[in-house]
Design a protein around this motif. Structure first.
Motif, short mmCIF file in Angstrom:
data_model
loop_
_atom_site.label_atom_id
_atom_site.label_comp_id
_atom_site.label_asym_id
_atom_site.label_seq_id
_atom_site.Cartn_x
_atom_site.Cartn_y
_atom_site.Cartn_z
N PHE A 178 0.84 -1.20 0.00
CA PHE A 178 0.00 0.00 0.00
C PHE A 178 0.87 1.25 0.00
CE2 PHE A 178 -2.46 3.18 2.53
CZ PHE A 178 -3.45 3.42 1.60
N ALA A 179 1.91 1.25 0.84
CA ALA A 179 2.81 2.41 0.89
C ALA A 179 3.54 2.61 -0.43
CB ALA A 179 3.81 2.23 2.04
N ALA A 180 4.07 1.53 -1.01
CA ALA A 180 4.79 1.64 -2.27
C ALA A 180 3.86 2.03 -3.41
CB ALA A 180 5.48 0.30 -2.59
N SER A 181 2.61 1.56 -3.36
CA SER A 181 1.65 1.85 -4.43
C SER A 181 1.25 3.31 -4.48
CB SER A 181 0.40 0.99 -4.25
OG SER A 181 0.70 -0.39 -4.33
N TRP A 182 1.33 4.00 -3.35
CA TRP A 182 0.91 5.40 -3.29
C TRP A 182 2.07 6.37 -3.18
CZ3 TRP A 182 -3.76 7.76 -3.94
CH2 TRP A 182 -4.85 6.92 -4.11
N LEU A 183 3.27 5.87 -2.91
CA LEU A 183 4.42 6.77 -2.76
C LEU A 183 4.66 7.55 -4.05
CD1 LEU A 183 6.85 7.90 -1.28
CD2 LEU A 183 8.12 5.83 -1.89
N THR A 239 10.71 -0.10 -7.57
CA THR A 239 11.45 -1.33 -7.26
C THR A 239 10.78 -2.11 -6.13
OG1 THR A 239 12.93 0.00 -5.85
CG2 THR A 239 13.66 -0.47 -8.09
N GLY A 240 10.18 -1.40 -5.18
CA GLY A 240 9.48 -2.09 -4.10
C GLY A 240 8.30 -2.89 -4.61
N LEU A 241 7.63 -2.37 -5.64
CA LEU A 241 6.46 -3.06 -6.18
C LEU A 241 6.84 -4.33 -6.93
CD1 LEU A 241 4.35 -0.05 -7.49
CD2 LEU A 241 3.80 -1.55 -5.56
N THR A 242 8.09 -4.45 -7.39
CA THR A 242 8.47 -5.61 -8.19
C THR A 242 8.39 -6.91 -7.40
OG1 THR A 242 10.83 -5.28 -7.68
CG2 THR A 242 9.98 -4.27 -9.70
N ALA A 424 -9.84 13.32 -19.47
CA ALA A 424 -9.94 11.95 -20.00
C ALA A 424 -8.63 11.17 -19.89
CB ALA A 424 -10.42 11.99 -21.46
N PRO A 425 -7.46 11.75 -20.28
CA PRO A 425 -6.21 11.00 -20.11
C PRO A 425 -5.89 10.70 -18.65
CG PRO A 425 -5.90 12.84 -21.63
CD PRO A 425 -7.24 13.02 -21.00
N LEU A 426 -6.25 11.62 -17.75
CA LEU A 426 -6.00 11.39 -16.34
C LEU A 426 -6.82 10.20 -15.83
CD1 LEU A 426 -5.93 15.03 -14.88
CD2 LEU A 426 -4.00 13.49 -15.25
N VAL A 427 -8.08 10.17 -16.23
CA VAL A 427 -8.94 9.05 -15.81
C VAL A 427 -8.44 7.74 -16.42
CG1 VAL A 427 -11.26 8.09 -15.93
CG2 VAL A 427 -10.94 10.53 -15.50
N GLY A 428 -8.08 7.78 -17.71
CA GLY A 428 -7.55 6.57 -18.36
C GLY A 428 -6.27 6.08 -17.70
N GLY A 429 -5.37 7.01 -17.39
CA GLY A 429 -4.13 6.64 -16.72
C GLY A 429 -4.37 6.06 -15.35
N ALA A 430 -5.34 6.63 -14.61
CA ALA A 430 -5.66 6.11 -13.28
C ALA A 430 -6.22 4.69 -13.35
CB ALA A 430 -6.65 7.04 -12.58
N VAL A 431 -7.07 4.44 -14.36
CA VAL A 431 -7.64 3.09 -14.53
C VAL A 431 -6.53 2.10 -14.88
CG1 VAL A 431 -9.17 1.68 -15.94
CG2 VAL A 431 -9.91 3.95 -15.18
N LEU A 432 -5.63 2.49 -15.78
CA LEU A 432 -4.53 1.61 -16.16
C LEU A 432 -3.61 1.33 -14.99
CD1 LEU A 432 -3.05 0.12 -18.44
CD2 LEU A 432 -1.81 2.23 -18.93
N ALA A 433 -3.26 2.38 -14.24
CA ALA A 433 -2.39 2.21 -13.08
C ALA A 433 -3.08 1.37 -12.01
CB ALA A 433 -2.00 3.57 -12.51
N GLY A 434 -4.39 1.57 -11.85
CA GLY A 434 -5.12 0.78 -10.86
C GLY A 434 -5.18 -0.69 -11.21
N GLY A 435 -5.25 -1.00 -12.51
CA GLY A 435 -5.24 -2.40 -12.92
C GLY A 435 -3.89 -3.06 -12.70
N LEU A 436 -2.81 -2.31 -12.91
CA LEU A 436 -1.47 -2.86 -12.72
C LEU A 436 -1.08 -2.89 -11.25
CD1 LEU A 436 1.21 -3.84 -13.97
CD2 LEU A 436 1.91 -1.45 -14.15
N VAL A 437 -1.52 -1.89 -10.50
CA VAL A 437 -1.16 -1.77 -9.08
C VAL A 437 -2.45 -1.77 -8.26
CG1 VAL A 437 0.13 -0.42 -7.38
CG2 VAL A 437 0.82 -0.37 -9.79
N PRO A 438 -2.95 -2.94 -7.88
CA PRO A 438 -4.26 -3.03 -7.21
C PRO A 438 -4.34 -2.23 -5.91
CG PRO A 438 -3.53 -5.19 -7.95
CD PRO A 438 -2.37 -4.26 -8.13
N MET A 439 -3.25 -2.15 -5.15
CA MET A 439 -3.30 -1.42 -3.89
C MET A 439 -3.33 0.09 -4.09
SD MET A 439 -3.64 -3.59 -1.50
CE MET A 439 -3.16 -2.78 0.02
#
Length: 476
Positions: A178-183, A239-242, A424-439
């Motif tokens: 969670f910390a690494a996902s939001w840092l 690197t922490g997320l890896t 629109a790009p911000l929302v799309g980027g957030a959805v993509l990042a959320g799919g890759l980084v669930p936390m």
């Protein structure tokens, strides 16, 4: 990095909504949106980041601390030539006949002991018993439980697990992920806010102004330290997320899909590292067949520097000799050796790794403080200390913005001033990042739903009681 910019006075709309110029309105709306995300992400994630930063700071210092704490096991007076490695292994077996040799790390540095890694009852899957042998005299200098692939000694191992999961097992790993996902979100948002902030002097972007009083002085410290730290913080996040549970699994899937995973030596079985069982009699027989045993095997590979000789877990499998030098330049080649003939049956060069696998290995080494040795550890300590200060300054600014305690939160509805082409790009980027980084994705979705619900409730209350005015509730 909690850049709490000045808000609109009560009764006035946000600056983005007051501007007559579309371009300025869009920039103001974007900045207000980033500010709101930065504020709430910082406030909610900061406690987790603070624990990760403090434990990371202690871990960075543990590399040097363990050299002092365990000097009796790690160092001996250098005297003459080193004994054959087989005799050193036998010395370890003599003091721990109940254990099975898993691997050997020969002494390379002058005055360093040889480390014989063994299995033992009562150890976790990721733990081994390390028996330290004087390579010049054959005396056993002690034994310690070591942890993980870096064979961390007890103090560093305890700090490593505390940093990773607070000693709570798999459930605790959610905290660090969670910390690494939001840092990266908090750091990136702070960078945007600080760079886009109006200032008279360019030097104020990078150099703090100690003459500014109160909250303005704290903001100057917060912003300048943040901009010097942002690249390092984003690197630690990535690197922490890896090796996190959820995001790490997705990264592994991407690597496999791109054929970018680290290759393995065929026809080998490295036992404890893979969770396989070991047979003590099989290991003893293997040494007898090979004559000089590990000495002959090591000589056959011609690998230099720090190495680890890993015993096979199954009959007929090869020994694996692998370089374990994670400093620059990385030496991480490996070779398989037939235990009956002493012939090399396969090699794997780090230079042949796919690019993504190389970058992952280098990134992990840097994250752990190995890549540049002491300089790497000092840099990690500085980043961790910087993050602690940024969090403290962030909360201090929040406190100083209120008259009798913490200030009001950032007003809602900033996204309404952002044009669709930017939103629109911000929302799309957030959805993509959320799919890759669930936390990152799940908490963000939960916050949006909760925030919308709160806005609805407050809007209903305003309509029911129009005489009451609540500051900061425009645009639910």
């Amino acid at each position: 990095m909690f850049d709490m910019s000045v808000q609109s006075p009560p009764g006035r709309p946000p600056a983005a909504e007051r501007s007559d110029k579309p371009g300025r309105s869009a920039r103001s709306g974007l900045r207000a949106l980033v500010l709101r995300l930065h504020f709430y992400a910082g406030v909610l994630v900061a406690p987790f980041l603070l624990v990760a930063a403090i434990s990371g700071l202690l871990y960075a210092c543990s590399w040097q601390a363990e050299k002092i704490i365990y000097a009796e096991q790690l160092r001996v007076p250098a005297s003459g030539e080193r004994l054959p490695l087989a005799r050193q292994v036998e010395a370890a077996r003599a003091v721990r006949p109940d254990g099975t040799v898993l691997a050997v790390r020969p002494s390379v540095e002058k005055g360093a002991t040889t480390r014989v890694l063994m299995s033992a009852d009562g150890l976790d899957e990721s733990e081994k018993l390390a028996v330290y042998v004087d390579p010049y005299r054959g005396d056993v200098k002690g034994e310690l439980t070591v942890y993980g692939g870096s064979e961390a000694l007890p103090v560093r191992a305890w700090l490593s697990r505390f940093h990773a999961h607070l000693h709570l097992g798999d459930a605790g790993r959610n905290y660090s992920e969670f910390a690494a996902s939001w840092l990266w979100v908090v750091a990136g948002g702070g960078l945007v806010l600080w760079v886009s902030r109006g200032r008279r002097r360019r030097r104020d972007l990078l150099v703090p102004d100690f003459k500014k009083p109160g909250r303005r002085g704290t903001l100057s410290l917060h912003g300048t330290v943040g901009i010097w730290s942002v690249a390092g913080l984003m690197f630690l996040s990535a690197t922490g997320l890896t090796w996190s549970v959820n995001a790490g699994a997705r990264i592994d899937e991407i690597q496999k899909a791109l054929n970018s995973s680290a290759p393995t030596l065929p026809g080998t079985s490295v036992g404890h590292h893979d969770g396989a069982s070991h047979d003590h009699d099989h290991h003893a027989a293997t040494d007898a067949v090979t004559g000089m045993g590990v000495d002959r095997i090591l000589a056959a590979t011609r690998l230099d520097g720090p190495v680890e000789i890993v015993y096979p877990a199954e009959p007929g499998k090869a020994f694996v000799v692998k370089q374990i030098d994670s400093t620059v330049p990385l030496r991480q080649d490996s070779a398989a050796v037939d235990p009956t003939t002493g012939q090399v049956t396969g090699t794997l060069r780090f230079a042949d790794y796919p690019l993504f696998a190389k970058l992952t290995s280098i990134g992990v080494s840097a994250h752990m403080g190995q890549l540049f040795g002491l300089a790497n550890q000092l840099l990690l300590a500085a980043l961790a200390l910087g993050l602690v200060l940024l969090i403290m300054w962030g909360y201090l600014m929040w406190w100083r913005r209120g008259r009798h305690g913490f200030g009001r939160p950032v007003p809602r509805g900033a996204w309404r001033a952002v044009p669709l082409w930017a939103l629109a790009p911000l929302v799309g980027g957030a959805v993509l990042a959320g799919g890759l980084v669930p936390m990152f994705g799940y908490p963000l979705a939960a916050f949006i739903v909760l925030d919308a619900a709160v806005g609805r409730v407050r809007s209903f209350r305003r309509r029911a009681a129009p005489v009451h005015h609540h500051y900061g509730e425009e645009g639910s």
